[in-house]
Motif scaffolding. Structure first.
Motif, PDB file in Angstrom:
ATOM      1  N   VAL A 143       4.639  -9.022  11.973  1.00 57.35           N
ATOM      2  CA  VAL A 143       5.063  -7.909  11.118  1.00 57.35           C
ATOM      3  C   VAL A 143       5.070  -6.592  11.882  1.00 57.35           C
ATOM      4  N   ALA A 144       5.866  -5.651  11.376  1.00 53.12           N
ATOM      5  CA  ALA A 144       5.973  -4.346  12.032  1.00 53.12           C
ATOM      6  C   ALA A 144       6.204  -3.267  10.992  1.00 53.12           C
ATOM      7  N   ASN A 145       5.896  -2.047  11.356  1.00 55.41           N
ATOM      8  CA  ASN A 145       6.203  -0.887  10.531  1.00 55.41           C
ATOM      9  C   ASN A 145       7.495  -0.241  11.007  1.00 55.41           C
ATOM     10  N   ILE A 146       8.323   0.155  10.054  1.00 55.72           N
ATOM     11  CA  ILE A 146       9.597   0.797  10.381  1.00 55.72           C
ATOM     12  C   ILE A 146       9.365   2.090  11.147  1.00 55.72           C
TER      13      ILE A 146
ATOM     14  N   HIS B 268      14.276  -8.038  -5.525  1.00 57.74           N
ATOM     15  CA  HIS B 268      13.414  -6.953  -5.054  1.00 57.74           C
ATOM     16  C   HIS B 268      12.788  -7.290  -3.707  1.00 57.74           C
ATOM     17  N   GLY B 269      12.341  -6.239  -3.025  1.00 57.90           N
ATOM     18  CA  GLY B 269      11.762  -6.455  -1.706  1.00 57.90           C
ATOM     19  C   GLY B 269      10.878  -5.310  -1.275  1.00 57.90           C
ATOM     20  N   THR B 270      10.197  -5.534  -0.177  1.00 53.97           N
ATOM     21  CA  THR B 270       9.310  -4.538   0.407  1.00 53.97           C
ATOM     22  C   THR B 270       9.989  -3.903   1.619  1.00 53.97           C
ATOM     23  N   LEU B 271       9.587  -2.696   1.928  1.00 46.70           N
ATOM     24  CA  LEU B 271       9.960  -2.066   3.191  1.00 46.70           C
ATOM     25  C   LEU B 271       8.687  -1.476   3.790  1.00 46.70           C
ATOM     26  N   MET B 272       8.172  -2.138   4.807  1.00 43.73           N
ATOM     27  CA  MET B 272       6.938  -1.672   5.446  1.00 43.73           C
ATOM     28  C   MET B 272       7.280  -0.480   6.333  1.00 43.73           C
ATOM     29  N   PHE B 273       7.002   0.707   5.810  1.00 37.90           N
ATOM     30  CA  PHE B 273       7.294   1.920   6.570  1.00 37.90           C
ATOM     31  C   PHE B 273       6.108   2.323   7.438  1.00 37.90           C
ATOM     32  N   ASP B 274       4.953   2.407   6.798  1.00 39.33           N
ATOM     33  CA  ASP B 274       3.753   2.793   7.565  1.00 39.33           C
ATOM     34  C   ASP B 274       2.526   2.142   6.932  1.00 39.33           C
ATOM     35  N   SER B 275       2.574   0.836   6.754  1.00 38.89           N
ATOM     36  CA  SER B 275       1.492   0.104   6.096  1.00 38.89           C
ATOM     37  C   SER B 275       0.314  -0.114   7.046  1.00 38.89           C
ATOM     38  N   GLU B 276      -0.857  -0.309   6.451  1.00 38.14           N
ATOM     39  CA  GLU B 276      -2.051  -0.652   7.225  1.00 38.14           C
ATOM     40  C   GLU B 276      -1.986  -2.146   7.555  1.00 38.14           C
ATOM     41  N   ILE B 277      -1.435  -2.468   8.709  1.00 33.56           N
ATOM     42  CA  ILE B 277      -1.200  -3.871   9.050  1.00 33.56           C
ATOM     43  C   ILE B 277      -2.502  -4.665   9.113  1.00 33.56           C
ATOM     44  N   GLU B 278      -3.592  -4.010   9.465  1.00 31.43           N
ATOM     45  CA  GLU B 278      -4.871  -4.730   9.499  1.00 31.43           C
ATOM     46  C   GLU B 278      -5.232  -5.260   8.116  1.00 31.43           C
TER      47      GLU B 278
ATOM     48  N   ASP C 249       0.864  -1.182   0.000  1.00 32.90           N
ATOM     49  CA  ASP C 249       0.000   0.000   0.000  1.00 32.90           C
ATOM     50  C   ASP C 249       0.896   1.226   0.000  1.00 32.90           C
ATOM     51  N   LEU C 250       0.304   2.408   0.147  1.00 36.32           N
ATOM     52  CA  LEU C 250       1.059   3.646   0.031  1.00 36.32           C
ATOM     53  C   LEU C 250       2.048   3.845   1.178  1.00 36.32           C
ATOM     54  N   GLY C 251       1.965   2.991   2.191  1.00 33.29           N
ATOM     55  CA  GLY C 251       2.917   3.040   3.300  1.00 33.29           C
ATOM     56  C   GLY C 251       4.045   2.047   3.154  1.00 33.29           C
ATOM     57  N   ASN C 252       4.171   1.466   1.962  1.00 37.50           N
ATOM     58  CA  ASN C 252       5.179   0.432   1.717  1.00 37.50           C
ATOM     59  C   ASN C 252       6.092   0.874   0.573  1.00 37.50           C
ATOM     60  N   LEU C 253       7.393   0.911   0.845  1.00 34.60           N
ATOM     61  CA  LEU C 253       8.373   1.270  -0.186  1.00 34.60           C
ATOM     62  C   LEU C 253       8.989  -0.004  -0.753  1.00 34.60           C
ATOM     63  N   ASN C 254       8.899  -0.144  -2.069  1.00 32.80           N
ATOM     64  CA  ASN C 254       9.466  -1.322  -2.732  1.00 32.80           C
ATOM     65  C   ASN C 254      10.770  -0.945  -3.431  1.00 32.80           C
ATOM     66  N   PHE C 255      11.764  -1.815  -3.307  1.00 37.37           N
ATOM     67  CA  PHE C 255      13.049  -1.581  -3.965  1.00 37.37           C
ATOM     68  C   PHE C 255      13.373  -2.763  -4.864  1.00 37.37           C
ATOM     69  N   SER C 256      14.120  -2.505  -5.933  1.00 37.67           N
ATOM     70  CA  SER C 256      14.516  -3.570  -6.852  1.00 37.67           C
ATOM     71  C   SER C 256      15.908  -3.275  -7.392  1.00 37.67           C
ATOM     72  N   PHE C 257      16.850  -4.191  -7.138  1.00 39.36           N
ATOM     73  CA  PHE C 257      18.190  -4.096  -7.713  1.00 39.36           C
ATOM     74  C   PHE C 257      18.211  -4.929  -8.991  1.00 39.36           C
ATOM     75  N   LEU C 258      18.555  -4.316 -10.110  1.00 41.51           N
ATOM     76  CA  LEU C 258      18.557  -4.990 -11.412  1.00 41.51           C
ATOM     77  C   LEU C 258      19.992  -5.038 -11.915  1.00 41.51           C
ATOM     78  N   THR C 259      20.530  -6.255 -12.069  1.00 40.44           N
ATOM     79  CA  THR C 259      21.952  -6.411 -12.350  1.00 40.44           C
ATOM     80  C   THR C 259      22.198  -7.555 -13.337  1.00 40.44           C
ATOM     81  N   LYS C 260      23.453  -7.675 -13.717  1.00 39.64           N
ATOM     82  CA  LYS C 260      23.907  -8.848 -14.452  1.00 39.64           C
ATOM     83  C   LYS C 260      23.846 -10.053 -13.521  1.00 39.64           C
ATOM     84  N   ASP C 261      23.413 -11.212 -14.032  1.00 37.29           N
ATOM     85  CA  ASP C 261      23.427 -12.446 -13.249  1.00 37.29           C
ATOM     86  C   ASP C 261      24.778 -13.115 -13.468  1.00 37.29           C
ATOM     87  N   ASP C 262      25.611 -13.072 -12.435  1.00 38.36           N
ATOM     88  CA  ASP C 262      26.969 -13.605 -12.559  1.00 38.36           C
ATOM     89  C   ASP C 262      27.048 -15.107 -12.297  1.00 38.36           C
ATOM     90  N   GLY C 263      25.880 -15.738 -12.086  1.00 41.83           N
ATOM     91  CA  GLY C 263      25.857 -17.176 -11.837  1.00 41.83           C
ATOM     92  C   GLY C 263      25.943 -17.544 -10.373  1.00 41.83           C
TER      93      GLY C 263
END
Length: 334
Positions: free
Chosen positions: A185-188, A150-160, A81-95
């Motif tokens: 789960v918890a909010n940062i 990629h991953g999520t960062l729950m900063f201020d999500s509606e946990i309910e 939701d709008l309280g969740n920051l998503n990050f994605s690292f896009l790289t070469k797959d070195d095996g």
């Protein structure tokens, strides 16, 4: 590494298309990689190999207008939701990087540490706080020598909503020794001493990852008009399609499911007169290969251990299902 700005778009069907487009079309090599941030409207993001209907609380999702979108990576369903920051690292797959979650979560946990949040990678793919509560789930995808983590960062999500929108299998909860999602789960924002908005949090994480004083100093790749045209086309072709997000679940009269160290594998077979006529593999495992290759080998095979063993003899099961051996898979099926 270059930062790719999603330019304030909160539609998960567009943001996941940006991620796929960058991975498959922009220059990625030893010198060039990317970091993408995006924030989605209330959504459930389904793992590539999951059975959507069994992962969501359909009534709650429909009544609350929550998007349901399938991603390219494996792993389990997550709530955004709008309280969740998503990050994605896009790289070469070195095996060596696929399934190395520590490599990609370390820049994030280091940034959180600078914010005073004591976080670290725990278990298979979670970022947890020192009290054991989860603030991030992570997944990966690899194709043609490229990958993203990629991953999520729950900063201020509606946990309910996290609790209400998802159906979490009881064996998964038991395996983590907890009584409920709510306790896990918890909010940062609960652990940050200063009063930060989501934009403040995003800017600080970005500055810490790139080690710059100002956000303006972060090196960027700006998506072109042609990029956006292709991204919207991809979104329409894949992420806005019911077949991709839900898909048809074939009839089955045999179901075997087990939670391994590498994740849950759920095999469904339609067996008639001793022959496998349909096969479907679901789960939250992390594999590089497409499980349809295993499914196709099973179809037309006699439902007996030796015949199944022969049908998949030359397949590297761990390539498709992660840290799960061929013997484990055979024992699960038969």
């Amino acid at each position: 590494m270059l930062f790719v700005d999603h330019e304030g778009i909160n539609d998960p069907r567009i943001n996941l298309a940006i991620e796929e487009y960058v991975l498959k079309n922009l220059e990625i090599d030893d010198e060039t990689s990317y970091l993408l941030f995006y924030i989605n409207e209330p959504s459930i993001i389904i793992g590539k190999n999951q059975n959507t209907i069994e992962e969501i609380n359909t009534d709650y999702v429909e009544n609350n207008g929550i998007h349901v979108v399938r991603r390219l990576s494996g792993g389990g369903a997550v709530y955004h939701d709008l309280g969740n920051l998503n990050f994605s690292f896009l790289t070469k797959d070195d095996g060596n990087s696929f399934n190395d979650f520590a490599k990609f979560t370390k820049p994030v946990t280091d940034a959180l540490q600078k914010l005073g949040v004591k976080a670290e990678l725990s278990g298979r793919n979670d970022i947890q706080l020192e009290d054991g509560r989860k603030i991030s789930g992570n997944a990966q995808f690899s194709t043609k020598g490229r990958m993203f983590s990629h991953g999520t960062l729950m900063f201020d999500s509606e946990i309910e909503n996290v609790v209400s929108a998802l159906r979490v299998k009881s064996e998964k909860i038991r395996s983590k020794g907890i009584k409920s999602i709510r306790s896990r789960v918890a909010n940062i924002s609960e652990y940050v001493t200063e009063d930060l908005s989501m934009e403040d949090f995003k800017a600080m994480i970005l500055r810490y990852i790139f080690d710059v004083e100002n956000v303006e100093d972060v090196p960027q790749y700006k998506l072109t008009e042609e990029d956006w045209k292709n991204i919207y086309a991809l979104s329409e072709e894949r992420y806005q399609q019911w077949d991709w997000n839900y898909g048809k679940s074939p009839a089955s009269n045999i179901q075997h499911s087990h939670r391994f160290d590498g994740g849950t594998v759920d095999v469904r077979l339609d067996v008639k007169k001793g022959m496998i006529e349909n096969a479907k593999i679901y789960g939250d495992f992390f594999g590089v290969g497409d499980v349809s290759e295993i499914e196709n080998r099973l179809i037309g095979t006699r439902y007996e251990r030796s015949a199944i063993d022969e049908a998949i003899q030359d397949l590297d099961i761990s390539h498709y299902l992660g840290r799960i051996s061929k013997e484990d898979f055979l024992s699960l099926i038969y």
